[in-house]
Scaffold this motif. Structure first.
Motif, short mmCIF file in Angstrom:
data_model
loop_
_atom_site.label_atom_id
_atom_site.label_comp_id
_atom_site.label_asym_id
_atom_site.label_seq_id
_atom_site.Cartn_x
_atom_site.Cartn_y
_atom_site.Cartn_z
N VAL A 183 0.85 -1.20 0.00
CA VAL A 183 0.00 0.00 0.00
C VAL A 183 0.89 1.26 0.00
O VAL A 183 0.63 2.21 -0.76
CB VAL A 183 -0.95 0.01 1.22
N LYS A 186 2.45 1.84 -3.41
CA LYS A 186 1.49 2.41 -4.36
C LYS A 186 1.29 3.90 -4.08
O LYS A 186 1.27 4.71 -5.01
CB LYS A 186 0.16 1.65 -4.25
N LYS A 187 1.23 4.25 -2.77
CA LYS A 187 1.03 5.67 -2.41
C LYS A 187 2.21 6.49 -2.92
O LYS A 187 2.03 7.58 -3.48
CB LYS A 187 0.99 5.81 -0.89
N ASN B 156 -8.72 -0.13 -2.19
CA ASN B 156 -7.84 0.96 -1.73
C ASN B 156 -7.09 1.61 -2.88
O ASN B 156 -7.00 2.84 -2.97
CB ASN B 156 -6.77 0.40 -0.77
N VAL B 157 -6.57 0.75 -3.77
CA VAL B 157 -5.79 1.26 -4.91
C VAL B 157 -6.66 2.10 -5.82
O VAL B 157 -6.24 3.18 -6.27
CB VAL B 157 -5.14 0.08 -5.68
N GLU B 158 -7.88 1.66 -6.08
CA GLU B 158 -8.78 2.42 -6.95
C GLU B 158 -9.09 3.79 -6.33
O GLU B 158 -9.14 4.80 -7.04
CB GLU B 158 -10.10 1.66 -7.16
N ASN B 161 -6.05 5.91 -6.74
CA ASN B 161 -5.92 6.31 -8.15
C ASN B 161 -6.83 7.49 -8.46
O ASN B 161 -6.40 8.47 -9.08
CB ASN B 161 -6.29 5.14 -9.08
N ILE B 224 -1.36 -2.65 -11.80
CA ILE B 224 -1.93 -3.43 -10.70
C ILE B 224 -1.61 -4.89 -10.96
O ILE B 224 -1.89 -5.41 -12.05
CB ILE B 224 -3.47 -3.26 -10.62
#
Lengths: 223, 230
Positions: A183, A186-187, B156-158, B161, B224
């Motif tokens: 996570v 990605k951040k 969370n990723v969406e 984004n 992803i």
């Protein structure tokens, strides 16, 4: 130093001789370009700029292997976590350690397939903890050894409920930290996006300033 | 949706480029290249990414509903029927098109549709349960946890984004508005600046950089990793 570079290049799965040939080719190209520029312009400054640029390109070319090696290590770490999470599913479902690793192979990359196959061959020959420790050493994460030792204890003392629970305790810690890491990664990756428009704004300001100054310069000359 | 967004962006680029350069040809080139980029590349990669995510979410729903139904009903055909209720028409048509009546074969066939490692593991578990029995919920506990964690990660990723893209768009809108405001801020002086070739090339360069940054943003958004899906 030559050996370290060779080791890095081979670790990235590339051929040392081909990479050195590429580097020599780039430097030859710059040398020829510098010679041509000097013959045409007779200006030392341009040659110095080209040489400096060549040195920067060389540095970037050679430091690229470090970044590639780091990316490979990270990928292998992630693969280890994935493989062990699949192993966990199989071990909980009436498979022993050997059978579980055998079943995990179909879900892994070529490199991991070879590593697990090699582990299974070693387990056949050597019933001690060594094959498990050797497998753990292929990964840079320290907890890999703890996990493989807890898996060995399942082989040594049977895949009892307590052994599986102990393994799960250790592995769940790694899983949680990996998830948080993913996570955060990605951040960080997305946070770079905010800086791009700022660079764009800075470019606009610089180019505009140069444009205005050149206009003022022309006007002053006219006056 | 992406193409519409691309059309809006290319029109905005064209307008700002024209205001800041007074040059119709270069402004049209900027707008045209941007539209082509969205039409040829961005639409395709974003569509693939959305398809991947939707398929994974469908897979999660299917596996979850199937396992719970199997633990209640005790037979695969009942579990399959319940699981299919939450699926889209494409999945249902795929199952109905099969000639076999064996529900386990139908579940195995869906490996061609749900190309995720998690689904292959699910099929292995269901096969094991069919052959040897046992408590399917207990057997699939870890699998369900992992799929759930992947699903949460995707959600969370969406969200991240979407927030990043909104921030990115607003910041670029501010940056490019500087160019548009120049004409009005510099007034008579602007007439001299716009004739300068260096200024004209610089504006084109800024738009090229903007397009490059859009490309970087799209690459980051579609990055992803779902195990098994190539």
């Amino acid at each position: 130093m030559k050996n370290r570079l060779r080791q890095k290049i081979e670790y990235c799965g590339l051929d040392y001789k081909s990479e050195i040939k590429k580097l020599i080719f780039i430097n030859l190209l710059f040398s020829v370009l510098t010679a041509i520029v000097y013959l045409l312009t007779r200006e030392h400054n341009y040659c110095i700029y080209l040489i400096l640029f060549d040195l920067i390109v060389d540095y970037l070319f050679l430091s690229n292997y470090g970044a590639k090696a780091k990316a490979i290590d990270e990928e292998r770490e992630n693969e280890f976590v994935t493989a062990i999470s699949y192993f966990e599913i199989f071990i909980e479902n009436r498979n022993n350690v050997y059978q579980s690793f055998n079943k995990v192979i179909q879900y892994t990359s070529e490199w991991m397939k070879e590593a697990i196959s090699s582990l299974l061959v070693d387990i056949d020959k050597d019933k001690s903890v060594q094959p498990f420790v050797n497998f753990a050493k292929k990964f840079k994460i320290k907890i890999a050894t703890n996990i493989m030792l807890s898996i060995y204890s399942m082989v040594d003392q049977g895949e009892s409920f307590e052994q599986i629970k102990q393994f799960q305790l250790i592995f769940n810690e790694l899983l949680k930290s990996k998830q948080l890491e993913n996570v955060e990664k990605k951040k960080r990756s997305l946070s770079i996006l905010a800086s791009l428009p700022l660079v764009g704004a800075a470019l606009i300001t610089i180019l505009l300033t140069i444009g205005v100054i050149s206009i003022i310069g022309d006007l002053v000359n006219v006056i | 949706m992406t193409l519409l967004f691309g059309l809006i962006v290319s029109i905005a680029f064209f307008i700002v480029a024209f205001i800041s350069t007074n040059n119709l040809i270069s402004s049209a080139a900027v707008g045209g290249v941007t539209l082509l980029y969205f039409a040829i590349y961005a639409t395709r990669v974003l569509k693939n990414k959305n398809e991947k995510i939707t398929r994974f979410q469908d897979c999660y729903q299917f596996v979850n509903n199937f396992l719970i139904s199997l633990s209640i009903k005790g037979h695969i055909s009942g579990a399959l029927a319940t699981a299919l209720e939450s699926q889209n028409e494409e999945t249902i048509d795929l199952i109905n098109s099969l000639e076999t009546d064996d529900p386990l074969e139908k579940v195995k066939y869906l490996k061609n549709y749900f190309k995720f490692d998690m689904y292959y593991l699910f099929v292995d578990l269901v096969t094991l349960h069919t052959e040897e029995g046992g408590d399917i919920i207990k057997m699939s506990n870890n699998l369900l946890n992992q799929i759930r964690q992947n699903e949460e990660f995707l959600v969370n990723v969406e969200r991240m984004n979407k927030n990043s893209i909104v921030e990115f768009t607003i910041l670029w809108a501010f940056a490019l508005s500087i160019l548009a405001i120049l004409k009005f801020a510099l007034s008579d002086f602007f007439v001299h600046i716009v004739k300068n070739n260096f200024y004209q090339m610089s504006v084109i360069f800024v738009f090229a950089f903007a397009l490059l940054s859009i490309h970087i943003a799209i690459r980051k958004v579609v990055d992803i990793d779902i195990k098994g899906w190539d």
